[in-house]
Design a protein around this motif. Structure first.
Motif, PDB file in Angstrom:
ATOM      1  N   ILE A  13      37.228  -4.517  41.512  1.00  0.00           N
ATOM      2  CA  ILE A  13      36.712  -4.461  40.136  1.00  0.00           C
ATOM      3  C   ILE A  13      37.618  -3.598  39.273  1.00  0.00           C
ATOM      4  CG2 ILE A  13      34.811  -3.581  38.710  1.00  0.00           C
ATOM      5  CD1 ILE A  13      32.946  -4.448  41.082  1.00  0.00           C
ATOM      6  N   ILE A  14      38.049  -2.466  39.802  1.00  0.00           N
ATOM      7  CA  ILE A  14      38.956  -1.586  39.045  1.00  0.00           C
ATOM      8  C   ILE A  14      40.259  -2.318  38.733  1.00  0.00           C
ATOM      9  CG2 ILE A  14      40.387   0.501  39.222  1.00  0.00           C
ATOM     10  CD1 ILE A  14      38.014   1.710  40.892  1.00  0.00           C
ATOM     11  N   GLY A  15      40.842  -2.946  39.747  1.00  0.00           N
ATOM     12  CA  GLY A  15      42.096  -3.671  39.538  1.00  0.00           C
ATOM     13  C   GLY A  15      41.947  -4.822  38.557  1.00  0.00           C
ATOM     14  N   ALA A  16      40.859  -5.578  38.696  1.00  0.00           N
ATOM     15  CA  ALA A  16      40.640  -6.721  37.792  1.00  0.00           C
ATOM     16  C   ALA A  16      40.419  -6.259  36.358  1.00  0.00           C
ATOM     17  CB  ALA A  16      39.446  -7.543  38.283  1.00  0.00           C
ATOM     18  N   SER A  17      39.673  -5.174  36.180  1.00  0.00           N
ATOM     19  CA  SER A  17      39.429  -4.702  34.811  1.00  0.00           C
ATOM     20  C   SER A  17      40.702  -4.134  34.189  1.00  0.00           C
ATOM     21  CB  SER A  17      38.293  -3.681  34.771  1.00  0.00           C
ATOM     22  OG  SER A  17      38.645  -2.518  35.463  1.00  0.00           O
ATOM     23  N   LYS A  18      41.516  -3.452  34.985  1.00  0.00           N
ATOM     24  CA  LYS A  18      42.793  -2.949  34.469  1.00  0.00           C
ATOM     25  C   LYS A  18      43.741  -4.104  34.157  1.00  0.00           C
ATOM     26  CE  LYS A  18      42.794   1.682  36.416  1.00  0.00           C
ATOM     27  NZ  LYS A  18      43.599   2.703  37.072  1.00  0.00           N
ATOM     28  N   PHE A  19      43.670  -5.158  34.968  1.00  0.00           N
ATOM     29  CA  PHE A  19      44.518  -6.329  34.721  1.00  0.00           C
ATOM     30  C   PHE A  19      44.174  -6.972  33.383  1.00  0.00           C
ATOM     31  CE2 PHE A  19      45.244 -10.943  35.067  1.00  0.00           C
ATOM     32  CZ  PHE A  19      46.630 -10.929  35.161  1.00  0.00           C
ATOM     33  N   VAL A  42      47.427  -1.386  38.366  1.00  0.00           N
ATOM     34  CA  VAL A  42      46.711  -2.588  38.796  1.00  0.00           C
ATOM     35  C   VAL A  42      47.100  -2.928  40.223  1.00  0.00           C
ATOM     36  CG1 VAL A  42      46.386  -5.064  38.398  1.00  0.00           C
ATOM     37  CG2 VAL A  42      46.485  -3.497  36.453  1.00  0.00           C
ATOM     38  N   ARG A  43      48.398  -2.941  40.497  1.00  0.00           N
ATOM     39  CA  ARG A  43      48.869  -3.262  41.850  1.00  0.00           C
ATOM     40  C   ARG A  43      48.282  -2.299  42.885  1.00  0.00           C
ATOM     41  NH1 ARG A  43      53.826  -3.624  38.976  1.00  0.00           N
ATOM     42  NH2 ARG A  43      54.385  -5.789  38.625  1.00  0.00           N
ATOM     43  N   ALA A  44      48.308  -1.017  42.564  1.00  0.00           N
ATOM     44  CA  ALA A  44      47.786  -0.011  43.504  1.00  0.00           C
ATOM     45  C   ALA A  44      46.309  -0.248  43.788  1.00  0.00           C
ATOM     46  CB  ALA A  44      48.009   1.392  42.948  1.00  0.00           C
ATOM     47  N   ALA A  45      45.531  -0.526  42.754  1.00  0.00           N
ATOM     48  CA  ALA A  45      44.095  -0.764  42.938  1.00  0.00           C
ATOM     49  C   ALA A  45      43.859  -2.017  43.783  1.00  0.00           C
ATOM     50  CB  ALA A  45      43.403  -0.893  41.586  1.00  0.00           C
ATOM     51  N   LEU A  46      44.606  -3.071  43.514  1.00  0.00           N
ATOM     52  CA  LEU A  46      44.417  -4.317  44.265  1.00  0.00           C
ATOM     53  C   LEU A  46      44.854  -4.171  45.716  1.00  0.00           C
ATOM     54  CD1 LEU A  46      45.545  -6.854  41.538  1.00  0.00           C
ATOM     55  CD2 LEU A  46      43.213  -6.402  42.318  1.00  0.00           C
ATOM     56  N   LEU A  47      45.919  -3.433  45.959  1.00  0.00           N
ATOM     57  CA  LEU A  47      46.351  -3.211  47.338  1.00  0.00           C
ATOM     58  C   LEU A  47      45.330  -2.375  48.106  1.00  0.00           C
ATOM     59  CD1 LEU A  47      50.178  -2.719  46.768  1.00  0.00           C
ATOM     60  CD2 LEU A  47      49.036  -4.683  47.849  1.00  0.00           C
ATOM     61  N   THR A  85      45.775 -12.268  41.534  1.00  0.00           N
ATOM     62  CA  THR A  85      46.082 -11.306  40.477  1.00  0.00           C
ATOM     63  C   THR A  85      47.417 -10.622  40.751  1.00  0.00           C
ATOM     64  OG1 THR A  85      43.720 -10.975  40.123  1.00  0.00           O
ATOM     65  CG2 THR A  85      45.202  -9.366  39.132  1.00  0.00           C
ATOM     66  N   LEU A  86      47.666 -10.265  42.006  1.00  0.00           N
ATOM     67  CA  LEU A  86      48.970  -9.690  42.345  1.00  0.00           C
ATOM     68  C   LEU A  86      50.092 -10.678  42.062  1.00  0.00           C
ATOM     69  CD1 LEU A  86      48.088  -7.804  45.648  1.00  0.00           C
ATOM     70  CD2 LEU A  86      48.997  -6.766  43.554  1.00  0.00           C
ATOM     71  N   LYS A  96      55.993 -13.437  44.666  1.00  0.00           N
ATOM     72  CA  LYS A  96      54.923 -14.190  44.010  1.00  0.00           C
ATOM     73  C   LYS A  96      54.460 -15.333  44.920  1.00  0.00           C
ATOM     74  CE  LYS A  96      53.869 -16.282  39.641  1.00  0.00           C
ATOM     75  NZ  LYS A  96      54.006 -15.629  38.375  1.00  0.00           N
ATOM     76  N   ASP A  97      55.421 -16.038  45.506  1.00  0.00           N
ATOM     77  CA  ASP A  97      55.096 -17.153  46.398  1.00  0.00           C
ATOM     78  C   ASP A  97      54.291 -16.678  47.607  1.00  0.00           C
ATOM     79  OD1 ASP A  97      56.478 -18.812  44.676  1.00  0.00           O
ATOM     80  OD2 ASP A  97      58.298 -18.856  45.915  1.00  0.00           O
ATOM     81  N   GLN A  98      54.618 -15.489  48.117  1.00  0.00           N
ATOM     82  CA  GLN A  98      53.901 -14.948  49.266  1.00  0.00           C
ATOM     83  C   GLN A  98      52.441 -14.651  48.908  1.00  0.00           C
ATOM     84  OE1 GLN A  98      55.230 -11.113  50.659  1.00  0.00           O
ATOM     85  NE2 GLN A  98      54.364 -11.447  52.686  1.00  0.00           N
ATOM     86  N   PHE A  99      52.205 -14.047  47.732  1.00  0.00           N
ATOM     87  CA  PHE A  99      50.833 -13.766  47.315  1.00  0.00           C
ATOM     88  C   PHE A  99      50.045 -15.066  47.139  1.00  0.00           C
ATOM     89  CE2 PHE A  99      52.446  -9.602  45.395  1.00  0.00           C
ATOM     90  CZ  PHE A  99      51.966  -8.834  46.450  1.00  0.00           C
ATOM     91  N   LEU A 100      50.669 -16.066  46.536  1.00  0.00           N
ATOM     92  CA  LEU A 100      49.985 -17.346  46.330  1.00  0.00           C
ATOM     93  C   LEU A 100      49.706 -18.038  47.674  1.00  0.00           C
ATOM     94  CD1 LEU A 100      51.883 -18.631  43.175  1.00  0.00           C
ATOM     95  CD2 LEU A 100      49.535 -17.756  43.297  1.00  0.00           C
TER      96      LEU A 100
END
Length: 122
Positions: A13-19, A42-47, A85-86, A96-100
């Motif tokens: 939620i933190i990462g998504a809201s910051k995004f 954002v990256r730090a929160a999502l990780l 989101t990452l 990017k391809d790895q995250f997808l």
């Protein structure tokens, strides 16, 4: 297990809201935001979310002392949202391809043209 799940949800939620605060800049082609402190936050929160959700998915304790998830959480959509989101925060290329690919492996249908996701189970 429930604590790790709760922490993972909170960090997601933190990462998504910051995004959301930088999403408009990204949509307008402001790729400079990818290297900003906001994007790093954002990256730090999502990780952190991914770390907690992955731990919750694979509890170390088994047997009568383990605590089961009372809500039967499906982690795929939560992890998928974090990976998509990452990917939106990554420049075109292998990262990017790895995250997808990780989102897709979780059963998330990723539309790369506008980087949205929808759960295949719907």
């Amino acid at each position: 297990l429930p604590i790790a799940t709760g922490r993972g949800r909170c960090w997601l939620i933190i990462g998504a809201s910051k995004f959301e605060t930088i999403e408009a800049e990204l949509e307008e082609g402001g790729n400079d935001v990818l290297n900003s402190e906001k994007a790093e936050d954002v990256r730090a929160a999502l990780l952190k979310a991914i770390d907690f959700l992955t731990k919750a998915q694979t509890p170390e304790l088994t047997g009568p002392t383990s605590i089961q998830d009372p809500f039967g959480t499906d982690f795929a959509p939560l992890l998928g949202e974090a990976f998509v989101t990452l990917a939106a925060l990554a420049p075109e290329g292998p990262i990017k391809d790895q995250f997808l690919a990780r989102a897709s492996a979780l059963g998330i249908d990723v539309d790369e043209s506008n980087e949205t996701m929808s759960d295949l189970k719907s």
